[in-house]
Motif scaffolding. Structure first.
Motif, short mmCIF file in Angstrom:
data_model
loop_
_atom_site.label_atom_id
_atom_site.label_comp_id
_atom_site.label_asym_id
_atom_site.label_seq_id
_atom_site.Cartn_x
_atom_site.Cartn_y
_atom_site.Cartn_z
N LEU A 1 0.88 -1.17 -0.14
CA LEU A 1 -0.04 -0.02 0.08
C LEU A 1 0.81 1.26 -0.02
O LEU A 1 0.70 2.18 -0.73
N ILE A 2 2.08 1.18 0.86
CA ILE A 2 2.66 2.60 0.65
C ILE A 2 3.48 2.54 -0.32
O ILE A 2 3.66 3.75 -0.89
N TYR A 3 4.03 1.48 -1.03
CA TYR A 3 4.49 1.37 -2.27
C TYR A 3 3.84 1.89 -3.38
O TYR A 3 3.94 2.92 -4.37
N GLY A 4 2.57 1.45 -3.39
CA GLY A 4 1.54 1.58 -4.54
C GLY A 4 0.87 3.24 -4.70
O GLY A 4 0.82 3.87 -5.66
N ILE A 5 0.80 3.54 -3.38
CA ILE A 5 0.15 5.07 -3.05
C ILE A 5 1.03 5.97 -2.88
O ILE A 5 0.94 7.33 -3.54
N LEU A 6 2.03 5.78 -1.90
CA LEU A 6 3.04 6.66 -1.49
C LEU A 6 4.53 6.72 -2.34
O LEU A 6 5.41 7.53 -2.16
N ARG A 7 4.33 5.78 -2.95
CA ARG A 7 5.54 5.47 -3.78
C ARG A 7 6.97 5.12 -3.27
O ARG A 7 8.04 6.08 -3.80
N PHE A 8 7.00 4.68 -2.19
CA PHE A 8 8.43 4.37 -1.46
C PHE A 8 8.43 3.25 -0.86
O PHE A 8 7.25 2.80 -0.27
N SER A 9 9.35 2.57 -0.70
CA SER A 9 9.63 1.31 0.28
C SER A 9 9.92 1.73 1.40
O SER A 9 10.96 2.32 1.89
N ASN A 10 8.91 1.29 2.41
CA ASN A 10 8.87 1.63 3.83
C ASN A 10 9.87 0.68 4.56
O ASN A 10 9.05 -0.42 5.07
N PHE A 11 10.88 0.98 5.01
CA PHE A 11 11.87 0.07 5.81
C PHE A 11 11.50 0.10 7.32
O PHE A 11 12.23 -0.87 7.93
N ALA A 12 10.67 0.76 7.72
CA ALA A 12 10.35 0.95 8.85
C ALA A 12 8.96 0.13 9.43
O ALA A 12 8.58 0.00 10.58
N HIS A 13 8.56 -0.64 8.35
CA HIS A 13 7.47 -1.44 8.59
C HIS A 13 7.49 -2.39 9.66
O HIS A 13 6.57 -2.61 10.48
N GLY A 14 8.63 -3.13 9.76
CA GLY A 14 8.77 -4.30 10.57
C GLY A 14 8.64 -3.67 11.89
O GLY A 14 7.94 -4.34 12.97
N ASP A 15 9.25 -2.39 12.10
CA ASP A 15 9.16 -1.87 13.51
C ASP A 15 7.88 -1.13 13.78
O ASP A 15 7.66 -0.98 15.09
N THR A 16 7.35 -0.87 12.76
CA THR A 16 5.64 -0.40 13.08
C THR A 16 4.94 -1.57 13.61
O THR A 16 4.07 -1.21 14.38
N LYS B 1 9.17 18.96 -1.50
CA LYS B 1 10.17 19.11 -1.94
C LYS B 1 10.10 18.35 -3.26
O LYS B 1 11.13 18.32 -4.01
N LYS B 2 9.20 17.50 -3.36
CA LYS B 2 9.04 16.56 -4.63
C LYS B 2 10.49 15.86 -4.82
O LYS B 2 11.13 15.43 -5.68
N ALA B 3 10.74 15.16 -3.56
CA ALA B 3 11.98 14.43 -3.31
C ALA B 3 11.81 13.25 -4.10
O ALA B 3 10.78 12.50 -4.39
N VAL B 4 12.88 12.56 -4.44
CA VAL B 4 12.92 11.30 -5.39
C VAL B 4 12.76 10.11 -4.35
O VAL B 4 13.17 10.19 -3.16
N PRO B 5 12.16 9.00 -4.73
CA PRO B 5 11.91 7.96 -3.93
C PRO B 5 12.95 7.45 -2.83
O PRO B 5 12.70 7.04 -1.89
#
Length: 336
Positions: free
Chosen positions: A34-49, A106-110
């Motif tokens: 969901l995060i990758y598809g909608i917010l367009r980045f890989s969330n490496f904090a998901h396990g700790d979430t 800032k329209k930062a890159v993924p």
């Protein structure tokens, strides 16, 4: 009777555990996708979430138990889930406002978001350890077994027994309910359709009047729910240890990528592929083959391809193979 004993043994030690584990990975992978598809980045904090949400559920469960509140034969943790989801949602919304919103403006890159998520991961990991410590925590109560091995043997007359823990059955049932609700929300509600439109084409969605900040908020709320439920189910089925949830990031990402990163259906399929691969490859098949094969062909060794210590290595190998030969995954998700 020997083939039936082989089947029961395989079901007891591979099929049932892998199904429960696959459901847990699928819920975790859904949050990642969901995060990758909608917010367009890989969330490496998901396990700790997941670890944070489970921590709040554990503390709330202990509070309920101290007050004499229980859920009958079901784990009290199920009553504490809404509290854990609410606390995790507040944490994720606060993190988004403090960290990710700046980079979005800032329209930062993924890759910038990925690096930021690594920092968030370390902070969450330390926060969880500070709150609940680094040791194993067991918080399951209620009925322990839905089916006992002894009862199964007495009922069937087989030499081998089948045991199904209550937490394994609860995991599968809750996972099915969550997936059905999630797909209904994404496909039938106005907000869900807005999220899908934003995922497909951000510029066109903005021209259509969709509020991007509202989409972001609902995404984090859904991720909070999925992470807390997945983490709690995993903790009930096994045990809770913060470092274990950090390690879970590998099979969860492997599941999301194998299924097709950005594809919810792929995340579910990938979760079960990874789970069955890990459990089957690390389980000693000697007893199963002893029942299934003639006595002359019965193996002398354990017939275990890898030790359970290398369980996560299976996920890593599968991940590498998929990235090399089919980076879009089984369900043709977005290329990684």
């Amino acid at each position: 009777m020997e083939p039936l004993n082989a089947l029961v043994t395989f079901a007891n030690f591979v099929l049932v555990p892998a199904t429960a584990y696959g459901a847990q990975l699928a819920l975790g992978a859904l949050g990642v996708t969901l995060i990758y598809g909608i917010l367009r980045f890989s969330n490496f904090a998901h396990g700790d979430t997941m670890a944070f949400g489970t921590t709040i559920v554990i503390l709330t469960t202990w509070g309920f138990q101290a007050l004499g509140i229980s859920f009958g034969p079901l784990p009290t943790a199920l009553l504490a889930l809404p509290v854990g989801i609410a606390a995790t949602a507040l944490l994720l919304l606060g993190t988004d406002k403090a960290v990710y919103k700046f980079y979005r403006s800032k329209k930062a890159v993924p890759v910038t978001f990925v690096i930021a998520s690594l920092g968030v991961m370390f902070i969450m990991n330390g926060l969880v350890r500070f709150i609940i410590g680094a040791d194993d925590q067991r918080f399951a109560d209620g009925e322990r077994f839905l089916v006992t091995a002894r009862g199964f043997r007495e009922a069937t007359g087989l030499d081998e027994g089948l045991a199904i823990r209550s937490t394994q059955a609860i995991t599968v049932v809750v996972a099915v309910i969550v997936v059905v609700v999630l797909f209904w929300f994404l496909n039938k509600t106005r907000t869900g359709k807005s999220m899908r439109a934003y995922s497909d084409n951000e510029d066109l969605a903005l021209l259509s009047g969709i509020n991007p900040e509202r989409v972001v908020m609902y995404t984090w709320l859904m991720v909070a729910a999925l992470a807390t439920i997945a983490g709690t189910l995993y903790g009930l089925d096994k045990s809770f240890k913060p470092f274990t949830y950090f390690q879970l990031l590998l099979p969860i990402f492997a599941a999301a990528i194998v299924g097709g990163l950005g594809s919810p259906i792929g995340a579910i399929a990938g979760g079960f592929v990874i789970a069955f691969a890990e459990v089957t490859i690390t389980y000693p098949l000697k007893k199963v083959l002893g029942y299934a094969l003639p006595e002359s062909l019965e193996p002398d060794g354990l017939v275990q391809l890898l030790s359970t210590d290398y369980k996560f290595a299976v996920s890593f190998v599968i991940l590498i193979v998929v990235l090399l030969f089919r980076p879009t995954g089984l369900f043709a998700g977005k290329a990684v």
